[in-house]
Design a protein around this motif. Structure first.
Motif, PDB file in Angstrom:
ATOM      1  N   THR A   1       8.290   6.964  17.654  1.00 25.86           N
ATOM      2  CA  THR A   1       8.959   6.054  18.664  1.00 25.86           C
ATOM      3  C   THR A   1       7.780   5.515  19.580  1.00 25.86           C
ATOM      4  O   THR A   1       6.729   6.068  19.570  1.00 25.86           O
ATOM      5  CB  THR A   1       9.860   7.194  19.369  1.00 25.86           C
ATOM      6  OG1 THR A   1       9.337   8.185  19.979  1.00 25.86           O
ATOM      7  CG2 THR A   1      10.966   7.577  18.468  1.00 25.86           C
ATOM      8  N   TYR A   2       8.226   4.534  20.348  1.00 28.46           N
ATOM      9  CA  TYR A   2       7.110   3.922  21.303  1.00 28.46           C
ATOM     10  C   TYR A   2       7.929   3.765  22.481  1.00 28.46           C
ATOM     11  O   TYR A   2       9.207   4.163  22.582  1.00 28.46           O
ATOM     12  CB  TYR A   2       6.993   2.560  20.698  1.00 28.46           C
ATOM     13  CG  TYR A   2       6.560   2.644  19.317  1.00 28.46           C
ATOM     14  CD1 TYR A   2       5.106   2.744  18.997  1.00 28.46           C
ATOM     15  CD2 TYR A   2       7.352   2.268  18.030  1.00 28.46           C
ATOM     16  CE1 TYR A   2       4.801   2.751  17.674  1.00 28.46           C
ATOM     17  CE2 TYR A   2       6.839   2.150  16.743  1.00 28.46           C
ATOM     18  CZ  TYR A   2       5.675   2.541  16.738  1.00 28.46           C
ATOM     19  OH  TYR A   2       5.026   2.767  15.409  1.00 28.46           O
ATOM     20  N   ASN A   3       7.363   3.337  23.601  1.00 31.06           N
ATOM     21  CA  ASN A   3       7.876   3.088  24.829  1.00 31.06           C
ATOM     22  C   ASN A   3       8.722   1.770  24.952  1.00 31.06           C
ATOM     23  O   ASN A   3       8.469   0.858  24.204  1.00 31.06           O
ATOM     24  CB  ASN A   3       6.825   3.227  25.811  1.00 31.06           C
ATOM     25  CG  ASN A   3       5.535   2.159  25.984  1.00 31.06           C
ATOM     26  OD1 ASN A   3       6.095   1.047  25.560  1.00 31.06           O
ATOM     27  ND2 ASN A   3       4.330   2.604  26.077  1.00 31.06           N
ATOM     28  N   GLN A   4       9.333   1.687  26.022  1.00 28.45           N
ATOM     29  CA  GLN A   4      10.478   0.418  26.064  1.00 28.45           C
ATOM     30  C   GLN A   4       9.502  -0.912  25.895  1.00 28.45           C
ATOM     31  O   GLN A   4       9.966  -1.924  25.468  1.00 28.45           O
ATOM     32  CB  GLN A   4      11.014   0.208  27.396  1.00 28.45           C
ATOM     33  CG  GLN A   4      12.306   1.548  27.127  1.00 28.45           C
ATOM     34  CD  GLN A   4      13.456   1.069  26.415  1.00 28.45           C
ATOM     35  OE1 GLN A   4      13.402   0.172  25.871  1.00 28.45           O
ATOM     36  NE2 GLN A   4      14.101   2.159  25.907  1.00 28.45           N
ATOM     37  N   SER A   5       8.216  -0.982  26.939  1.00 28.19           N
ATOM     38  CA  SER A   5       7.456  -2.073  27.001  1.00 28.19           C
ATOM     39  C   SER A   5       6.920  -2.610  25.336  1.00 28.19           C
ATOM     40  O   SER A   5       6.965  -3.747  25.182  1.00 28.19           O
ATOM     41  CB  SER A   5       6.428  -2.082  27.858  1.00 28.19           C
ATOM     42  OG  SER A   5       5.483  -0.793  27.552  1.00 28.19           O
ATOM     43  N   PHE A   6       6.642  -1.630  24.535  1.00 24.73           N
ATOM     44  CA  PHE A   6       6.255  -1.875  23.396  1.00 24.73           C
ATOM     45  C   PHE A   6       7.338  -2.696  22.442  1.00 24.73           C
ATOM     46  O   PHE A   6       6.925  -3.707  21.870  1.00 24.73           O
ATOM     47  CB  PHE A   6       5.633  -0.523  22.700  1.00 24.73           C
ATOM     48  CG  PHE A   6       5.029  -0.958  21.165  1.00 24.73           C
ATOM     49  CD1 PHE A   6       3.839  -1.062  21.081  1.00 24.73           C
ATOM     50  CD2 PHE A   6       6.051  -0.809  20.076  1.00 24.73           C
ATOM     51  CE1 PHE A   6       3.196  -1.361  19.994  1.00 24.73           C
ATOM     52  CE2 PHE A   6       5.248  -1.073  18.838  1.00 24.73           C
ATOM     53  CZ  PHE A   6       4.093  -1.423  18.481  1.00 24.73           C
ATOM     54  N   TYR A   7       8.319  -1.921  22.457  1.00 26.02           N
ATOM     55  CA  TYR A   7       9.812  -2.778  21.799  1.00 26.02           C
ATOM     56  C   TYR A   7       9.871  -4.033  22.405  1.00 26.02           C
ATOM     57  O   TYR A   7       9.984  -5.128  21.518  1.00 26.02           O
ATOM     58  CB  TYR A   7      10.968  -1.786  21.891  1.00 26.02           C
ATOM     59  CG  TYR A   7      11.028  -0.524  21.208  1.00 26.02           C
ATOM     60  CD1 TYR A   7      11.083  -0.666  19.835  1.00 26.02           C
ATOM     61  CD2 TYR A   7      10.734   0.544  21.790  1.00 26.02           C
ATOM     62  CE1 TYR A   7      11.016   0.571  19.269  1.00 26.02           C
ATOM     63  CE2 TYR A   7      10.884   1.900  21.215  1.00 26.02           C
ATOM     64  CZ  TYR A   7      10.915   1.969  19.558  1.00 26.02           C
ATOM     65  OH  TYR A   7      10.682   3.088  18.933  1.00 26.02           O
ATOM     66  N   LEU A   8      10.025  -4.240  23.584  1.00 25.09           N
ATOM     67  CA  LEU A   8      10.019  -5.630  24.367  1.00 25.09           C
ATOM     68  C   LEU A   8       9.152  -6.481  23.997  1.00 25.09           C
ATOM     69  O   LEU A   8       9.389  -7.757  23.667  1.00 25.09           O
ATOM     70  CB  LEU A   8      10.241  -5.401  26.003  1.00 25.09           C
ATOM     71  CG  LEU A   8      11.576  -4.797  26.174  1.00 25.09           C
ATOM     72  CD1 LEU A   8      11.604  -4.331  27.849  1.00 25.09           C
ATOM     73  CD2 LEU A   8      12.765  -5.355  26.005  1.00 25.09           C
ATOM     74  N   GLN A   9       7.855  -6.150  23.802  1.00 25.48           N
ATOM     75  CA  GLN A   9       6.895  -6.976  23.484  1.00 25.48           C
ATOM     76  C   GLN A   9       6.901  -7.510  21.910  1.00 25.48           C
ATOM     77  O   GLN A   9       6.798  -8.613  21.520  1.00 25.48           O
ATOM     78  CB  GLN A   9       5.593  -6.304  23.365  1.00 25.48           C
ATOM     79  CG  GLN A   9       4.244  -7.201  22.935  1.00 25.48           C
ATOM     80  CD  GLN A   9       2.949  -6.586  22.723  1.00 25.48           C
ATOM     81  OE1 GLN A   9       2.818  -5.265  22.969  1.00 25.48           O
ATOM     82  NE2 GLN A   9       1.965  -7.033  22.345  1.00 25.48           N
ATOM     83  N   TYR A  10       7.273  -6.594  21.343  1.00 23.76           N
ATOM     84  CA  TYR A  10       7.787  -7.234  19.683  1.00 23.76           C
ATOM     85  C   TYR A  10       8.982  -7.909  19.707  1.00 23.76           C
ATOM     86  O   TYR A  10       8.907  -9.141  18.965  1.00 23.76           O
ATOM     87  CB  TYR A  10       7.966  -5.812  18.882  1.00 23.76           C
ATOM     88  CG  TYR A  10       6.711  -5.386  18.247  1.00 23.76           C
ATOM     89  CD1 TYR A  10       6.721  -5.507  16.792  1.00 23.76           C
ATOM     90  CD2 TYR A  10       5.594  -4.814  18.926  1.00 23.76           C
ATOM     91  CE1 TYR A  10       5.367  -5.116  16.161  1.00 23.76           C
ATOM     92  CE2 TYR A  10       4.432  -4.331  18.186  1.00 23.76           C
ATOM     93  CZ  TYR A  10       4.196  -4.571  16.811  1.00 23.76           C
ATOM     94  OH  TYR A  10       3.191  -4.087  16.109  1.00 23.76           O
ATOM     95  N   LEU A  11       9.830  -7.639  20.457  1.00 20.97           N
ATOM     96  CA  LEU A  11      11.122  -8.575  20.535  1.00 20.97           C
ATOM     97  C   LEU A  11      10.775  -9.900  20.939  1.00 20.97           C
ATOM     98  O   LEU A  11      11.463 -10.785  20.410  1.00 20.97           O
ATOM     99  CB  LEU A  11      12.149  -7.903  21.327  1.00 20.97           C
ATOM    100  CG  LEU A  11      13.620  -8.607  21.470  1.00 20.97           C
ATOM    101  CD1 LEU A  11      13.937  -8.690  20.026  1.00 20.97           C
ATOM    102  CD2 LEU A  11      14.654  -7.761  22.411  1.00 20.97           C
ATOM    103  N   SER A  12      10.030  -9.954  22.068  1.00 14.81           N
ATOM    104  CA  SER A  12       9.820 -11.357  22.698  1.00 14.81           C
ATOM    105  C   SER A  12       8.811 -12.214  21.883  1.00 14.81           C
ATOM    106  O   SER A  12       8.803 -13.359  21.732  1.00 14.81           O
ATOM    107  CB  SER A  12       9.146 -11.085  24.035  1.00 14.81           C
ATOM    108  OG  SER A  12       7.944 -10.482  24.168  1.00 14.81           O
TER     109      SER A  12
END
Length: 101
Positions: A26-37
């Motif tokens: 698992t990763y932190n929210q900012s990591f997921y958001l970086q990939y998503l953006s």
């Protein structure tokens, strides 16, 4: 029947059944958001008919110019949905995206 679709931002609040498994990184929210953006087409989820998330794949593009490839950062399926071939479907979809996008 499952639905394979791009991850939506609010899915990040709905995938505890997938991420709380001990085998899932698992990763932190900012990591997921970086990939998503940055690589939205490389972030896909599978959703059950009842709306539960069954699994997801997260990837990115590495390289420059014509020398590049798709990279899988994470692929995981919730324990209750394993052994149904979902990860294979997610991987095939990411391969298709890497070749066609």
């Amino acid at each position: 029947m499952t639905t394979l679709r791009p991850l939506a931002v609010d899915d990040l609040f709905r995938f505890n059944n997938v991420n709380l498994d001990e085998l899932t990184e698992t990763y932190n929210q900012s990591f997921y958001l970086q990939y998503l953006s940055t690589w939205p087409e490389y972030f896909q989820v599978q959703e059950a008919p009842d709306g539960r998330l069954m699994g997801y794949i997260m990837g990115k593009v590495e390289g420059k110019g014509t020398d590049w490839h798709g990279h899988v950062t994470a692929v995981t399926v919730a324990p209750e949905f394993r052994r149904l071939g979902l990860a294979k479907t997610l991987m095939k979809n990411l391969e298709d995206i890497s070749e066609n996008v």
